[in-house]
Design a protein around this motif. Structure first.
Motif, PDB file in Angstrom:
ATOM      1  N   LYS A  88       0.821  -1.209   0.000  1.00 39.43           N
ATOM      2  CA  LYS A  88       0.000   0.000   0.000  1.00 39.43           C
ATOM      3  C   LYS A  88       0.859   1.265   0.000  1.00 39.43           C
ATOM      4  CE  LYS A  88      -3.753   2.461   0.196  1.00 39.43           C
ATOM      5  NZ  LYS A  88      -4.609   2.575  -1.017  1.00 39.43           N
ATOM      6  N   LYS A  89       1.925   1.271   0.806  1.00 37.40           N
ATOM      7  CA  LYS A  89       2.784   2.461   0.857  1.00 37.40           C
ATOM      8  C   LYS A  89       3.459   2.702  -0.487  1.00 37.40           C
ATOM      9  CE  LYS A  89       3.650   2.544   5.824  1.00 37.40           C
ATOM     10  NZ  LYS A  89       4.646   2.439   6.925  1.00 37.40           N
ATOM     11  N   ALA A  90       3.820   1.643  -1.188  1.00 36.78           N
ATOM     12  CA  ALA A  90       4.415   1.795  -2.518  1.00 36.78           C
ATOM     13  C   ALA A  90       3.405   2.399  -3.490  1.00 36.78           C
ATOM     14  CB  ALA A  90       4.911   0.448  -3.032  1.00 36.78           C
ATOM     15  N   GLU A  91       2.145   1.969  -3.385  1.00 36.08           N
ATOM     16  CA  GLU A  91       1.094   2.537  -4.241  1.00 36.08           C
ATOM     17  C   GLU A  91       0.973   4.041  -4.014  1.00 36.08           C
ATOM     18  OE1 GLU A  91      -2.630   0.639  -3.696  1.00 36.08           O
ATOM     19  OE2 GLU A  91      -1.998  -1.269  -4.597  1.00 36.08           O
ATOM     20  N   ILE A  92       0.983   4.445  -2.752  1.00 38.40           N
ATOM     21  CA  ILE A  92       0.863   5.867  -2.413  1.00 38.40           C
ATOM     22  C   ILE A  92       2.058   6.653  -2.959  1.00 38.40           C
ATOM     23  CG2 ILE A  92       0.841   7.511  -0.491  1.00 38.40           C
ATOM     24  CD1 ILE A  92      -0.602   5.279   1.148  1.00 38.40           C
ATOM     25  N   LEU A  93       3.256   6.088  -2.817  1.00 33.97           N
ATOM     26  CA  LEU A  93       4.468   6.762  -3.289  1.00 33.97           C
ATOM     27  C   LEU A  93       4.501   6.869  -4.807  1.00 33.97           C
ATOM     28  CD1 LEU A  93       6.949   5.095  -0.804  1.00 33.97           C
ATOM     29  CD2 LEU A  93       6.433   7.540  -0.909  1.00 33.97           C
ATOM     30  N   MET A  94       4.059   5.817  -5.490  1.00 35.26           N
ATOM     31  CA  MET A  94       4.002   5.872  -6.955  1.00 35.26           C
ATOM     32  C   MET A  94       3.046   6.952  -7.414  1.00 35.26           C
ATOM     33  SD  MET A  94       4.229   1.936  -8.316  1.00 35.26           S
ATOM     34  CE  MET A  94       2.877   1.322  -7.321  1.00 35.26           C
ATOM     35  N   GLU A  95       1.920   7.044  -6.742  1.00 31.63           N
ATOM     36  CA  GLU A  95       0.922   8.054  -7.110  1.00 31.63           C
ATOM     37  C   GLU A  95       1.476   9.467  -6.941  1.00 31.63           C
ATOM     38  OE1 GLU A  95      -2.538   9.493  -8.602  1.00 31.63           O
ATOM     39  OE2 GLU A  95      -1.991   7.358  -8.443  1.00 31.63           O
ATOM     40  N   ARG A  96       2.296   9.655  -5.911  1.00 33.02           N
ATOM     41  CA  ARG A  96       2.831  10.990  -5.617  1.00 33.02           C
ATOM     42  C   ARG A  96       4.096  11.312  -6.414  1.00 33.02           C
ATOM     43  NH1 ARG A  96       5.060  14.921  -5.411  1.00 33.02           N
ATOM     44  NH2 ARG A  96       5.386  16.411  -3.699  1.00 33.02           N
TER      45      ARG A  96
END
Length: 347
Positions: A88-96
């Motif tokens: 989940k944290k990787a998803e958030i970082l990719m989005e940002r």
């Protein structure tokens, strides 16, 4: 080998179908290696699924085979083919931060990428570059592209096509010349396979920026303690080194000036890496301004070009000022420490 050069204006429309980009993409599909511009430095790209292409990358650079390569993609959907899970944290970082100078380490699926590209590890490092020419090339070739910096291993990374040719002309199939890069230092490498992400290499995205998005982020112990074994295999090697020995100087301007004079008395030609604010303070053979201390992003952008410039000046020794170890300054100091082989002189 004749190294082909394709010049591309990154501001033109429909880059994906530009004849130069199409030709370079064809070379990649044929498992040749091609240097390409990114927003950080020029990368040396090859088909990440092909042992043949990856071996050509290692051979051209003279890179140790236990040093894994970063995989470049143009679309997050490509991750599904070779990444086992996306936290989940990787998803958030990719989005940002994607596209941008952030490399994320995932657990990999077996049997998709060349084991040589990942150095036999169970993980894979991936990023999406924020450069129109790189993205166009990646979309056109429809391949995950392994791409370390396009320089001879251990030397300063290239921030323009000429730097690539200085190191690799005749050793690679081609260079896609999209002009000078922007960030100047490589991407931040972040391991997202643990609950708390760990920075393995500081870079264009700072620890503070990451923590502003996902909360607590750790630094690999080796970034703080020289005696610790780095988690990222490549971080144990000396990188970015100019031809002359480089020393970081932790002290006042007068202390650095004394060091200059001592070496000049020995008959040595002395260079100093300083900022625009202080470069005129030093009486030495060659003083080169590397950006502004008040704007550390400019230091990052100019760092590798400055280190290469000392090679042209044929100095015998280089002294460098030091920089705050916060924000992008952390990446600058990491690169300078690697370039100096951790040689530091304290007042």
């Amino acid at each position: 080998m004749n190294t082909k050069v394709w010049k591309v204006d990154k501001y033109v429309d429909n880059l994906e179908n530009n004849p130069q980009v199409v030709d370079a993409a064809h070379f990649l599909q044929e498992n040749e290696v091609v240097a390409l511009p990114t927003e950080t430095v020029y990368g040396l790209g090859g088909n990440a699924k092909s042992d043949v292409a990856v071996e050509k990358i290692f051979a051209a650079k003279g890179r140790p085979s236990d040093n894994p390569l970063i995989i470049h993609i143009a679309d997050k959907m490509q991750l599904e083919a070779f990444v086992a899970e996306i936290p989940k944290k990787a998803e958030i970082l990719m989005e940002r931060f994607w596209p941008g100078p952030l490399t994320i380490i995932f657990k990999k699926k077996d049997g998709v990428l060349s084991d040589k590209a990942t150095a036999g590890l169970e993980t894979v490092a991936v990023r999406m570059p924020d450069h129109p020419v790189a993205l166009a090339l990646l979309k056109k070739c429809q391949l995950p592209i392994a791409a370390p910096s396009a320089n001879s291993s251990g030397k300063p990374s290239p921030t323009n096509a000429q730097h690539v040719l200085d190191d690799l002309n005749g050793k690679i199939a081609g260079v896609l010349d999209g002009g000078s890069t922007g960030v100047g230092v490589e991407s931040t490498v972040l391991d997202c396979t643990e609950e708390i992400p760990v920075i393995l290499r500081p870079g264009g995205v700072t620890k503070e920026q990451l923590e502003g998005v996902v909360g607590e982020v750790h630094l690999d112990r080796a970034l703080i303690d020289e005696a610790s074994k780095p988690k990222a295999p490549g971080m144990k090697y000396q990188h970015y080194a100019p031809n002359a020995p480089l020393y970081l100087v932790n002290g006042s301007k007068s202390f650095l000036q004394n060091l200059i004079e001592e070496k000049q008395k020995e008959g040595l030609r002395v260079g100093v890496l300083a900022t625009e604010e202080s470069v005129e303070s030093y009486k030495c053979d060659v003083a080169i301004a590397c950006g502004k201390r008040a704007e550390l992003e400019t230091v990052a952008t100019a760092l590798y070009e400055t280190l290469r410039a000392f090679n042209q000046e044929k100095v015998d020794v280089i002294f460098s000022e030091m920089f705050p170890n916060t924000g992008v300054g952390h990446a600058i100091m990491n690169r300078l420490q690697k370039a100096a082989g951790n040689k530091m002189i304290n007042e």
